[in-house]
Design a protein around this motif. Structure first.
Motif, PDB file in Angstrom:
ATOM      1  N   ALA A   1       0.864  -1.406   0.103  1.00 19.01           N
ATOM      2  CA  ALA A   1       0.006   0.132   0.166  1.00 19.01           C
ATOM      3  C   ALA A   1       0.813   1.008  -0.292  1.00 19.01           C
ATOM      4  O   ALA A   1       0.413   2.348  -0.694  1.00 19.01           O
ATOM      5  N   VAL A   2       2.130   1.169   0.584  1.00 18.13           N
ATOM      6  CA  VAL A   2       2.786   2.419   0.758  1.00 18.13           C
ATOM      7  C   VAL A   2       3.962   2.462  -0.193  1.00 18.13           C
ATOM      8  O   VAL A   2       4.528   3.604  -0.619  1.00 18.13           O
ATOM      9  N   LEU A   3       4.350   1.328  -0.522  1.00 19.08           N
ATOM     10  CA  LEU A   3       5.583   1.343  -1.695  1.00 19.08           C
ATOM     11  C   LEU A   3       5.201   0.802  -3.019  1.00 19.08           C
ATOM     12  O   LEU A   3       6.072   0.941  -3.985  1.00 19.08           O
ATOM     13  N   GLY A   4       4.123   0.146  -3.234  1.00 18.13           N
ATOM     14  CA  GLY A   4       3.857  -0.453  -4.462  1.00 18.13           C
ATOM     15  C   GLY A   4       4.630  -1.638  -4.503  1.00 18.13           C
ATOM     16  O   GLY A   4       4.686  -2.500  -3.795  1.00 18.13           O
ATOM     17  N   ASP A   5       5.126  -1.945  -5.534  1.00 15.35           N
ATOM     18  CA  ASP A   5       5.885  -3.199  -5.922  1.00 15.35           C
ATOM     19  C   ASP A   5       6.945  -2.787  -6.552  1.00 15.35           C
ATOM     20  O   ASP A   5       7.462  -1.695  -6.881  1.00 15.35           O
ATOM     21  N   LEU A   6       7.725  -3.788  -6.741  1.00 11.99           N
ATOM     22  CA  LEU A   6       9.335  -3.602  -7.331  1.00 11.99           C
ATOM     23  C   LEU A   6       9.460  -4.445  -8.687  1.00 11.99           C
ATOM     24  O   LEU A   6       9.670  -5.675  -8.637  1.00 11.99           O
ATOM     25  N   ARG A   7       9.406  -3.696  -9.823  1.00 12.08           N
ATOM     26  CA  ARG A   7       9.301  -4.376 -11.029  1.00 12.08           C
ATOM     27  C   ARG A   7       8.580  -5.616 -10.965  1.00 12.08           C
ATOM     28  O   ARG A   7       8.909  -6.905 -11.667  1.00 12.08           O
ATOM     29  N   GLY A   8       7.234  -5.719 -10.572  1.00 15.63           N
ATOM     30  CA  GLY A   8       6.109  -6.533 -10.662  1.00 15.63           C
ATOM     31  C   GLY A   8       6.278  -7.442  -9.528  1.00 15.63           C
ATOM     32  O   GLY A   8       5.487  -8.219  -9.364  1.00 15.63           O
ATOM     33  N   SER A   9       7.327  -7.223  -8.615  1.00 13.99           N
ATOM     34  CA  SER A   9       7.449  -8.255  -7.437  1.00 13.99           C
ATOM     35  C   SER A   9       6.929  -7.519  -6.441  1.00 13.99           C
ATOM     36  O   SER A   9       7.075  -6.476  -6.093  1.00 13.99           O
ATOM     37  N   GLY A  10       6.213  -8.587  -5.469  1.00 11.35           N
ATOM     38  CA  GLY A  10       5.496  -8.002  -4.217  1.00 11.35           C
ATOM     39  C   GLY A  10       6.750  -7.837  -3.274  1.00 11.35           C
ATOM     40  O   GLY A  10       7.800  -8.431  -3.399  1.00 11.35           O
ATOM     41  N   LEU A  11       6.353  -7.048  -2.299  1.00 15.94           N
ATOM     42  CA  LEU A  11       7.256  -6.869  -1.002  1.00 15.94           C
ATOM     43  C   LEU A  11       7.011  -7.296   0.416  1.00 15.94           C
ATOM     44  O   LEU A  11       5.542  -7.443   0.712  1.00 15.94           O
ATOM     45  N   GLY A  12       7.759  -7.984   1.027  1.00 14.95           N
ATOM     46  CA  GLY A  12       7.547  -8.676   2.026  1.00 14.95           C
ATOM     47  C   GLY A  12       8.413  -8.123   3.404  1.00 14.95           C
ATOM     48  O   GLY A  12       9.683  -7.503   2.976  1.00 14.95           O
ATOM     49  N   LEU A  13       8.302  -8.394   4.491  1.00 11.08           N
ATOM     50  CA  LEU A  13       8.817  -7.956   5.727  1.00 11.08           C
ATOM     51  C   LEU A  13       9.378  -9.345   6.243  1.00 11.08           C
ATOM     52  O   LEU A  13       8.666 -10.039   6.693  1.00 11.08           O
ATOM     53  N   VAL A  14      10.744  -9.487   6.730  1.00  8.32           N
ATOM     54  CA  VAL A  14      11.131 -10.768   7.388  1.00  8.32           C
ATOM     55  C   VAL A  14      12.009 -10.077   8.588  1.00  8.32           C
ATOM     56  O   VAL A  14      12.547  -9.190   8.502  1.00  8.32           O
ATOM     57  N   ARG A  15      12.472 -10.994   9.540  1.00 10.73           N
ATOM     58  CA  ARG A  15      13.203 -10.688  10.652  1.00 10.73           C
ATOM     59  C   ARG A  15      14.251 -11.647  10.433  1.00 10.73           C
ATOM     60  O   ARG A  15      14.216 -12.858  10.249  1.00 10.73           O
ATOM     61  N   PHE A  16      15.465 -11.175  11.193  1.00 18.16           N
ATOM     62  CA  PHE A  16      16.716 -12.441  11.214  1.00 18.16           C
ATOM     63  C   PHE A  16      16.124 -13.142  11.961  1.00 18.16           C
ATOM     64  O   PHE A  16      15.914 -13.144  13.328  1.00 18.16           O
ATOM     65  N   ALA A  17      16.394 -14.665  11.716  1.00 18.41           N
ATOM     66  CA  ALA A  17      16.415 -15.563  12.736  1.00 18.41           C
ATOM     67  C   ALA A  17      17.296 -15.622  13.699  1.00 18.41           C
ATOM     68  O   ALA A  17      18.462 -15.385  13.712  1.00 18.41           O
ATOM     69  N   PRO A  18      16.725 -15.847  14.941  1.00 20.36           N
ATOM     70  CA  PRO A  18      17.646 -15.554  16.342  1.00 20.36           C
ATOM     71  C   PRO A  18      18.540 -16.620  16.369  1.00 20.36           C
ATOM     72  O   PRO A  18      19.581 -16.552  16.896  1.00 20.36           O
ATOM     73  N   ASP A  19      18.495 -17.935  15.615  1.00 21.87           N
ATOM     74  CA  ASP A  19      19.394 -18.868  15.798  1.00 21.87           C
ATOM     75  C   ASP A  19      20.617 -18.788  14.569  1.00 21.87           C
ATOM     76  O   ASP A  19      21.149 -19.905  14.543  1.00 21.87           O
ATOM     77  N   HIS A  20      20.343 -17.872  13.782  1.00 22.07           N
ATOM     78  CA  HIS A  20      21.200 -17.750  12.359  1.00 22.07           C
ATOM     79  C   HIS A  20      22.386 -16.777  12.824  1.00 22.07           C
ATOM     80  O   HIS A  20      22.194 -15.728  13.521  1.00 22.07           O
ATOM     81  N   HIS A  21      23.480 -17.121  12.397  1.00 21.04           N
ATOM     82  CA  HIS A  21      24.883 -16.213  12.333  1.00 21.04           C
ATOM     83  C   HIS A  21      25.190 -16.006  10.868  1.00 21.04           C
ATOM     84  O   HIS A  21      25.242 -17.099  10.026  1.00 21.04           O
ATOM     85  N   ARG A  22      25.377 -14.781  10.755  1.00 22.56           N
ATOM     86  CA  ARG A  22      26.176 -14.269   9.527  1.00 22.56           C
ATOM     87  C   ARG A  22      27.402 -13.850   9.584  1.00 22.56           C
ATOM     88  O   ARG A  22      27.435 -12.797  10.114  1.00 22.56           O
ATOM     89  N   PRO A  23      28.398 -14.294   9.152  1.00 24.09           N
ATOM     90  CA  PRO A  23      29.607 -14.083   9.715  1.00 24.09           C
ATOM     91  C   PRO A  23      30.266 -12.752   8.562  1.00 24.09           C
ATOM     92  O   PRO A  23      29.714 -12.550   7.541  1.00 24.09           O
ATOM     93  N   VAL A  24      30.977 -11.888   9.164  1.00 20.23           N
ATOM     94  CA  VAL A  24      31.690 -10.859   8.666  1.00 20.23           C
ATOM     95  C   VAL A  24      32.582 -11.392   7.563  1.00 20.23           C
ATOM     96  O   VAL A  24      33.250 -12.317   8.012  1.00 20.23           O
ATOM     97  N   GLU A  25      32.785 -10.758   6.276  1.00 23.11           N
ATOM     98  CA  GLU A  25      33.855 -11.252   5.470  1.00 23.11           C
ATOM     99  C   GLU A  25      35.261 -11.438   6.210  1.00 23.11           C
ATOM    100  O   GLU A  25      35.743 -10.532   6.746  1.00 23.11           O
ATOM    101  N   PRO A  26      35.843 -12.524   6.146  1.00 22.76           N
ATOM    102  CA  PRO A  26      36.898 -12.828   7.077  1.00 22.76           C
ATOM    103  C   PRO A  26      38.162 -12.227   6.672  1.00 22.76           C
ATOM    104  O   PRO A  26      39.077 -11.688   7.541  1.00 22.76           O
ATOM    105  N   HIS A  27      38.255 -11.834   5.026  1.00 16.95           N
ATOM    106  CA  HIS A  27      39.628 -11.325   4.863  1.00 16.95           C
ATOM    107  C   HIS A  27      39.897  -9.712   5.370  1.00 16.95           C
ATOM    108  O   HIS A  27      41.119  -9.258   5.047  1.00 16.95           O
ATOM    109  N   TYR A  28      38.916  -9.162   5.638  1.00 10.31           N
ATOM    110  CA  TYR A  28      39.297  -7.786   6.402  1.00 10.31           C
ATOM    111  C   TYR A  28      39.383  -7.962   8.046  1.00 10.31           C
ATOM    112  O   TYR A  28      39.772  -6.853   8.708  1.00 10.31           O
ATOM    113  N   LEU A  29      39.478  -8.927   8.547  1.00 10.34           N
ATOM    114  CA  LEU A  29      39.556  -9.138  10.045  1.00 10.34           C
ATOM    115  C   LEU A  29      41.071  -9.688  10.360  1.00 10.34           C
ATOM    116  O   LEU A  29      41.850 -10.291   9.502  1.00 10.34           O
TER     117      LEU A  29
END
Length: 284
Positions: A111-139
């Motif tokens: 309702a507030v944003l329309g769609d994106l190139r014909g694709s609908g938009l959804g809202l998701v939350r980060f799964a609490p048991d999931h880890h997304r690591p930072v790219e290691p070559h900068y650490l």
């Protein structure tokens, strides 16, 4: 040096929230980028594609995330996940496990944003048991870090001196200065020379309560050209073009701010006015 701003962006690329105090977690400031707008296939959607996302304001209540927009009634999303379906979503090339916030959120975003190139938009939350690591070559050797739905790092640190220099260049070109909100930082500091943060290895509380590692300069994109109040681009290409002209890094491109990881102090409280100390990188 002292902290002058603390900002979180609970939903990636929607409006931010300025805080007087924030809790530090391994993934950055609490509640930062824990939700995200996605298209039908789970790809992340940002102001790069839909500048009008900036017009959606975000609030946090004790039991709910609240999204508001002039064109719709507020959307309330319970902070407790409850029974939500699990799905795969993508930030750049990273696959993340997420929980889908459901049909009501999809309808509200449509309702507030329309769609994106014909694709609908959804809202998701980060799964609490999931880890997304930072790219290691900068650490540094032995370092580990992970983040939520941020582009790649838990935190973005910027100095007021850097913004002042960018604005000096803009004014010299006959353009209006831009506010710090264009750059969507988490931690803003005063008392440093322009772009001094590019030469720091660590930034820490003066009392030792927490310590961050500044690991990668932040290459900026089209989002810097979007007015974060109106969701419009008033001067196409600016201030991004000016950042590219300044060439503050050896690599080509427009850079502003430092991506950071948490080295110590999970659970610590950060507050506006806190005194800071920085240690230079070995090569500085």
């Amino acid at each position: 040096m002292r902290i002058t701003q603390l900002n979180i962006y609970p939903v990636k690329s929607l409006g931010g929230i300025s805080l007087d105090e924030a809790r530090l977690t391994a993934e950055g400031l609490a509640h930062d980028r824990r939700w995200m707008v996605v298209d039908d296939v789970g790809r992340f959607v940002t102001q790069r594609q839909l500048p009008a996302m900036a017009r959606i304001r975000v609030g946090l209540e004790p039991d709910a995330l609240v999204l508001t927009h002039p064109g719709a009634s507020p959307l309330r999303v319970p902070l407790e996940a409850g029974e939500l379906s699990r799905r795969s979503v993508y930030v750049w090339e990273d696959r993340c496990d997420a929980l889908d916030e459901g049909a009501e959120a999809r309808e509200w975003l449509g309702a507030v944003l329309g769609d994106l190139r014909g694709s609908g938009l959804g809202l998701v939350r980060f799964a609490p048991d999931h880890h997304r690591p930072v790219e290691p070559h900068y650490l540094a050797p032995g370092e580990r870090a992970h983040t939520g739905f941020a582009d790649g790092y838990p935190l973005l640190v910027v100095s007021e001196g850097s913004l002042a220099e960018v604005n000096r260049r803009l004014v010299a070109k006959g353009l209006a200065p831009v506010p710090m909100s264009r750059f969507r930082p988490n931690i803003v500091i005063e008392g440093a020379e322009p772009f001094a943060e590019d030469g720091w290895d660590t930034l820490a509380a003066a009392d030792g309560a927490w310590r961050l590692g500044l690991r990668k300069p932040c290459q900026r994109c089209k989002v810097t050209t979007v007015d974060q109040q109106s969701g419009e681009i008033s001067v196409p290409g600016e201030p991004l073009r000016t950042l590219v002209e300044m060439n503050t890094r050896l690599a080509p491109g427009g850079y502003f701010g430092q991506n950071a990881i948490v080295l110590a102090g999970e659970g610590a409280r950060l507050a506006v006015g806190d005194a800071l100390v920085a240690n230079p990188a070995a090569s500085s």
